[in-house]
Design an enzyme around this catalytic site. Sequence first.
Site, short mmCIF file in Angstrom:
data_model
loop_
_atom_site.label_atom_id
_atom_site.label_comp_id
_atom_site.label_asym_id
_atom_site.label_seq_id
_atom_site.Cartn_x
_atom_site.Cartn_y
_atom_site.Cartn_z
N SER A 142 -47.50 -19.12 30.75
CA SER A 142 -47.38 -19.97 29.57
C SER A 142 -47.78 -21.39 29.96
O SER A 142 -47.77 -21.73 31.16
CB SER A 142 -45.91 -19.97 29.11
OG SER A 142 -45.68 -20.98 28.16
N TYR A 155 -36.74 -20.20 30.53
CA TYR A 155 -38.14 -19.83 30.26
C TYR A 155 -39.08 -20.62 31.15
O TYR A 155 -39.99 -20.08 31.78
CB TYR A 155 -38.43 -20.09 28.78
CG TYR A 155 -39.75 -19.56 28.27
CD1 TYR A 155 -39.89 -18.23 27.87
CD2 TYR A 155 -40.87 -20.38 28.19
CE1 TYR A 155 -41.10 -17.75 27.38
CE2 TYR A 155 -42.09 -19.90 27.71
CZ TYR A 155 -42.20 -18.59 27.30
OH TYR A 155 -43.40 -18.11 26.82
#
Length: 260
Positions: A142, A155
């Site tokens: 990401s 995350y």
Amino acid sequence: MLKDRTALVTGSTSGIGLGIARALAREGANVVLNGFGDPAEIERLRAELARQHGVTVDYAAADLAKPAEIEAMIADIEKRRGGVDILVNNAGIQHVAPVERFPTERWDAVIAINLSAAFHAIRCALPAMRRRNWGRIVNIASAHGLVASTEKAAYVAAKHGLVGLTKVVGLETARSGITCNAICPGWVLTPLVQKQIDARAAQEGMTPEQARLALVSEKQPSQEFVTPEQLAELVVFLCSPAADQVRGAAWAMDGGWTAQ
Ligand code: NAD
């Protein structure tokens, strides 16, 4: 281009993973789908992909939070197809909360699914790749593997970890026909992000339209979402001979997010 290769795409019952599975099947790879969802819908997807592209499509129900289920899934693919040639570690979850109120159970789940699952899948799939001296490992990280945002401690930690894992595996396989790379997407409009848009609309009294634009504009200079189809074409490229020397990279496709 990928005829007779076997591709396992984790978390491919939805969103980005499904887009990647479609593109790999289009290129002739036999695909193993994985992820949660309504069994009838998954079977419909499985049959549709197989019919459209004339490839074998299987479904593995493994819960990636459980290392034993990952081991069993890859052992089963090895038994039936000789091994995983293309491993796309894509399954992921999100939880948003300030660090001092971050539920420890959610921390453990995000790290297990977004980071540890990739480690287990790689360690189980590599021996068969080494035997054939060919393999492609693509980790869907990401923009949050490269930079941080608030309220995403687990995350961001998992995705930074996944970029680190990618570099190590890229180095350990550098003198082989196996490559390992990460892709770092910016915002992609999938169910994972829709939940964040809905939460923002509710919190800030916005329409879904306004919340969507606010979310994408805040981080992404292009003010446009990346699409699963665009990401899937990057995976296809990383599987091609042209990418033989792309190793240990963290490749951003983020509308300019991490250029800032
Ligand atoms: P999604 O929610 O649409 O899909 C996630 C997939 O993972 C689903 O198939 C789901 O069933 C599966 N999954 C979740 N937990 C699982 C488990 N325990 N075991 C097996 N499968 C499990 O999400 P998405 O947006 O397509 O995200 C895919 C990947 O891309 C994730 O790793 C995510 O972090 C990453 N990513 C997404 C975005 C974005 O904006 N959507 C941006 C950057 C990175």
